[in-house]
Design an enzyme around this catalytic site. Structure first.
Site, short mmCIF file in Angstrom:
data_model
loop_
_atom_site.label_atom_id
_atom_site.label_comp_id
_atom_site.label_asym_id
_atom_site.label_seq_id
_atom_site.Cartn_x
_atom_site.Cartn_y
_atom_site.Cartn_z
N GLU A 3 0.82 -1.22 0.00
CA GLU A 3 0.00 0.00 0.00
C GLU A 3 0.85 1.26 0.00
OE1 GLU A 3 -2.98 0.08 3.11
OE2 GLU A 3 -4.38 -1.02 1.85
N HIS A 24 9.29 -26.42 -2.04
CA HIS A 24 8.69 -27.56 -2.73
C HIS A 24 7.48 -27.15 -3.56
CE1 HIS A 24 11.36 -30.23 -0.45
NE2 HIS A 24 11.27 -29.26 0.44
N LYS A 55 -14.12 -0.68 -3.80
CA LYS A 55 -15.19 -0.39 -2.83
C LYS A 55 -16.36 0.28 -3.54
CE LYS A 55 -12.05 0.14 1.09
NZ LYS A 55 -11.44 1.05 2.05
O1 LIG Z 1 -9.04 0.52 10.04
P1 LIG Z 1 -9.95 0.68 8.89
O2 LIG Z 1 -10.33 2.11 8.64
O3 LIG Z 1 -11.16 -0.21 9.04
O4 LIG Z 1 -9.20 0.24 7.59
C1 LIG Z 1 -8.79 -1.06 7.35
C2 LIG Z 1 -8.02 -1.13 6.04
O5 LIG Z 1 -8.90 -0.81 5.01
C3 LIG Z 1 -8.50 -0.26 3.83
O6 LIG Z 1 -9.32 -0.26 2.78
C4 LIG Z 1 -7.15 0.30 3.66
O7 LIG Z 1 -6.66 0.09 2.37
C5 LIG Z 1 -6.17 -0.20 4.67
O8 LIG Z 1 -5.06 0.64 4.67
C6 LIG Z 1 -6.77 -0.26 6.04
O9 LIG Z 1 -5.83 -0.74 6.96
#
Ligand SMILES: O=P(O)(O)OC[C@H]1OC(O)[C@H](O)[C@@H](O)[C@@H]1O
Length: 443
Positions: free
Chosen positions: A285, A306, A420
């Site tokens: 990331e 392996h 997303k």
């Molecule tokens: O801690 P949160 O806000 O739930 O995020 C959890 C994760 O989700 C994401 O989509 C990011 O790409 C991550 O960098 C992050 O650690």
């Protein structure tokens, strides 16, 4: 640095004065706070800023959860999952659950996938245990953990009632923003804050990692101590050659620019497997953007020799390897002589298993180097909390330096949003009406 010895001899690389200067400048930029993404630099001085009081508060909350539950479900994904999972695996006996007596509660993880079967099997297994939960999300809006938490919260409330649920659920989130913060405030859950200036993948040394680890019986003070030592060892002003994070970042940069686009992190200790997973998020990331970045991959050895050994030895020559080498195992197991020697292994009689493991490691290193895979060796003296704490901070610091050397902002992850948006559009989330129509037409 005694807890992380970096050996780059088998990369065949001489670091030029120019690259050395670039690495030192990148490190200085992390300290001056003048580089890209500078509102996310809280992790740089995080170890030295953790107070005894904070450790005590975490331990106190952990003691409460330990007294109430024999299974604690830790809900989170990405940076809100991998750090705790990595350290827990490293510090745990993998066969713990086979022992009849359990002195610590079992910490298990949820919200790191959206598998219905995983969820169903988890909920079924929890029926047999007293339970508590730690829900972790920096943004407080991530879908996977939110779904898991909805179900676990309902289970806890059904079993113990709403009042007791507030004694069995702890939330770790932003100090003010996000649905999880609102929910935690409304339900009266004890809450720990993820600092604004610490991104998820750099948050293992905040309550995000420390609370679940303390619940599991890990010595979090030692973990932090190890990180503090590494903070000093990699600080601005440390000579380049003395700073393992700067040297690691510099070597990666040279390898990448020479066409080595994939780094494989591996270890001959399977307990470190989730350190690889944590590292993959950290580097993937941080560096994978603007069409650039080393692709972080991993292997567990000798198992993967392996399966992946053929490719590493002989496939596309775009790889380099970084091996976390553990100098001293905690246990001692000897290979015994066998009267009949049917397996032909009597030449190993009297040797420790670790000696065979070491020879495998050395043999593989030379074979891979001969096959055109440069090898970086990170030697740690043992697997202990303080050493692992140091290793985590070493990788974080090197990641910041490496990202700046690459010319990217290592502290954002804009690319993660694309899937997303599609997922929400496909699920008809309110506000996504237009996108829903458009995406459905493409299916
Ligand atoms: O801690 P949160 O806000 O739930 O995020 C959890 C994760 O989700 C994401 O989509 C990011 O790409 C991550 O960098 C992050 O650690």
């Amino acid at each position: 640095m005694k807890n992380v010895k970096l050996d780059i001899a088998k990369t065949g690389i001489e670091i030029s004065a120019d690259i050395e200067a670039k690495a030192q400048t990148a490190n200085a930029l992390l300290h001056s706070g003048k580089g890209a993404g500078n509102d996310f630099l809280g992790w740089v001085h995080l170890p030295s800023s953790i107070s005894e009081n904070e450790i005590d508060a975490i331990r106190k909350e952990a003691a409460k959860l330990r007294s109430k539950a024999d299974v604690v479900v830790c809900i989170g994904i990405g940076g809100s999952y991998l750090g705790a999972k990595a350290v827990l695996e490293a510090m745990s006996d993998p066969f713990k659950l086979l022992h009849k007596e359990q002195k610590d509660p079992t910490v298990i993880f949820a919200g790191q996938n959206i598998s219905e079967d995983y969820t169903a099997e988890l909920l079924a297994a929890l029926k047999e245990h007293s339970i508590a939960a730690i829900v972790i999300s920096k943004s407080g809006t991530t879908t996977e953990p939110a779904i898991a938490f909805r179900l676990i919260k309902a289970e806890i409330e059904k079993r113990y009632g709403k009042k007791e649920a507030a004694e069995r659920i702890v939330a770790i989130t932003d100090k003010a923003r996000g649905a999880l913060k609102t929910l935690a405030t409304q339900e009266g859950y004890p809450t720990f804050v993820i600092p604004d200036d610490v991104g998820g993948r750099f948050s293992v040394l905040t309550p995000v990692g420390l609370l679940p680890l303390a619940v599991a019986g890990v010595d979090i003070a030692a973990l932090v101590r190890g990180a503090q030592e590494m903070e000093k060892a990699t600080a601005e002003g440390v000579a380049f050659k003395e700073n393992p994070a700067a040297v690691y970042a510099a070597v990666r940069n040279i390898l990448y620019n020479g066409g080595k686009k994939i780094e494989i992190l591996g270890s001959y200790e399977p307990k470190l497997q989730y350190i690889n997973e944590w590292w993959k998020q950290l580097y993937g990331e941080s560096e994978g953007k603007q069409g650039k970045g080393i692709f972080p991959a991993s292997v567990t050895l000798t198992a993967d020799l392996h399966s992946m050994g053929q490719y590493i030895q002989d496939g596309e020559r775009t790889l380099f390897e970084t091996i976390i080498s553990v100098a001293k195992p905690a246990a001692e197991v000897l290979i015994e002589a066998d009267g009949e020697n049917l397996d032909g292994l009597n030449f190993l009689a009297g040797k420790r298993i670790s000696e065979v493991n070491r020879m495998a490691e050395l043999g593989v290193q030379l074979a891979h180097v001969d096959g055109g895979v440069p090898n970086i060796r990170i030697e740690i003296p043992e697997i202990s909390e303080s050493v692992i704490g140091g290793l985590l901070y070493f990788f974080e610091k090197a990641c910041g330096i490496s990202g700046y050397m690459l010319g990217v902002n290592p502290f954002d992850q804009p690319g993660v949003e694309a899937y997303k948006k599609n997922m929400f559009a496909l699920l008809d989330k309110p506000g996504y009406e237009e996108a829903s129509k458009a995406i459905k037409a493409r299916l």
